[in-house]
Design an enzyme around this catalytic site. Structure first.
Site, PDB file in Angstrom:
ATOM      1  NE  ARG A 107      -2.358   8.562  -9.622  1.00 43.84           N
ATOM      2  CZ  ARG A 107      -3.104   8.150  -8.598  1.00 43.84           C
ATOM      3  NH1 ARG A 107      -2.527   7.808  -7.472  1.00 43.84           N
ATOM      4  NH2 ARG A 107      -4.406   8.091  -8.704  1.00 43.84           N
ATOM      5  CG  ASP A 131      -6.849   8.296   5.756  1.00 42.42           C
ATOM      6  OD1 ASP A 131      -6.794   8.601   6.954  1.00 42.42           O
ATOM      7  OD2 ASP A 131      -7.490   8.966   4.930  1.00 42.42           O
ATOM      8  CD  GLU A 152      -3.242   0.365   0.377  1.00 43.34           C
ATOM      9  OE1 GLU A 152      -2.815   1.265  -0.368  1.00 43.34           O
ATOM     10  OE2 GLU A 152      -4.457   0.156   0.561  1.00 43.34           O
ATOM     11  CG  ASP A 153      -0.895   4.657  -1.746  1.00 42.27           C
ATOM     12  OD1 ASP A 153      -1.629   3.889  -1.083  1.00 42.27           O
ATOM     13  OD2 ASP A 153      -1.363   5.522  -2.511  1.00 42.27           O
ATOM     14  CG  PHE A 202      -4.747  15.569   0.920  1.00 37.82           C
ATOM     15  CD1 PHE A 202      -5.354  14.353   0.627  1.00 37.82           C
ATOM     16  CD2 PHE A 202      -4.276  16.349  -0.135  1.00 37.82           C
ATOM     17  CE1 PHE A 202      -5.485  13.919  -0.682  1.00 37.82           C
ATOM     18  CE2 PHE A 202      -4.414  15.919  -1.453  1.00 37.82           C
ATOM     19  CZ  PHE A 202      -5.021  14.708  -1.719  1.00 37.82           C
TER      20      PHE A 202
END
Ligand code: 5GP
Length: 189
Positions: free
Chosen positions: A170, A108, A104-105, A157
């Site tokens: 990105r 959250d 996963e990046d 964020f």
């Protein structure tokens, strides 16, 4: 002095430099190597956000491995999680009896990771681990388990290194946070 950038009229400040990301990726790869010696794990990248981390991580891993991808619905064009996770692309590999490493990046709320666990666990993998570059410790649902964490960060964020803002940015080499709160990012486990 950290670099600032402006995206869609919002100001972002560099949070994790390219150099620190590289160091963390190497550290994670060494741990994964040690824990999976003698096995041929399948790394499963979660599209789209994890694609850069995924490519860098598996090139630092030295054990033999296979790759596959899952695509989940993302934030869309917003800066807040929708709370809904949808599967947009399923796996092509056999999971049964394999050592699976989800890449996963960012974690959250942890909803995506839990969704993936519920998708994969019934297919009887030999083991199932999760690695994430970024982990929002204050947002994650209690009980969400992640095995390898690059950086534990506040609930701001963030964009760059695969993470988008309305599908763009990105390709930034560092991770940037929305310039709103004071930074208190720390190195993860
Ligand atoms: P979770 O399901 O853990 O709430 O969220 C996981 C997914 O939400 C990530 O894979 C990523 O696509 C998106 N996400 C969560 N936080 C951020 C963020 O700060 N920036 C961006 N660009 N995406 C995020």
């Amino acid at each position: 002095m950290a670099a600032h950038i402006t995206v869609n009229g919002d100001r972002f400040v560099e949070m994790i430099s390219e150099r620190r990301i590289k160091t963390a990726v190497k550290r994670l790869a060494r741990k994964i190597d040690r824990d999976h010696r003698g096995t041929v794990p399948v790394f499963i990248g979660i599209l789209n956000g994890a694609f850069i981390f995924f490519a860098d991580l598996i090139r630092e891993v030295t054990i033999d491995c296979e790759v596959d991808f899952l695509k989940l619905s993302s934030y869309g064009d917003a800066k807040i999680s929708s709370g809904n996770v949808r599967l947009l692309k399923d796996l092509n590999c056999q999971v049964e009896g394999r050592d699976i490493i989800i890449v996963e990046d960012i974690v959250d709320t942890g909803l995506s990771v839990e969704y993936i666990r519920h998708l994969i666990a019934p297919q009887n993998p030999r083991s199932l681990k999760v690695v994430t570059l970024l982990f929002k410790a204050d947002s994650v649902k209690p009980g969400t388990h992640v095995d390898y964490i690059g950086f534990s960060i506040p609930s701001d964020f963030v964009i760059g290194y695969g993470l988008d803002y309305a599908q763009r940015d990105r390709n930034l080499k560092a991770v940037y946070r929305l310039h709103a709160k004071a930074p208190r990012e720390k190195a993860g486990a």
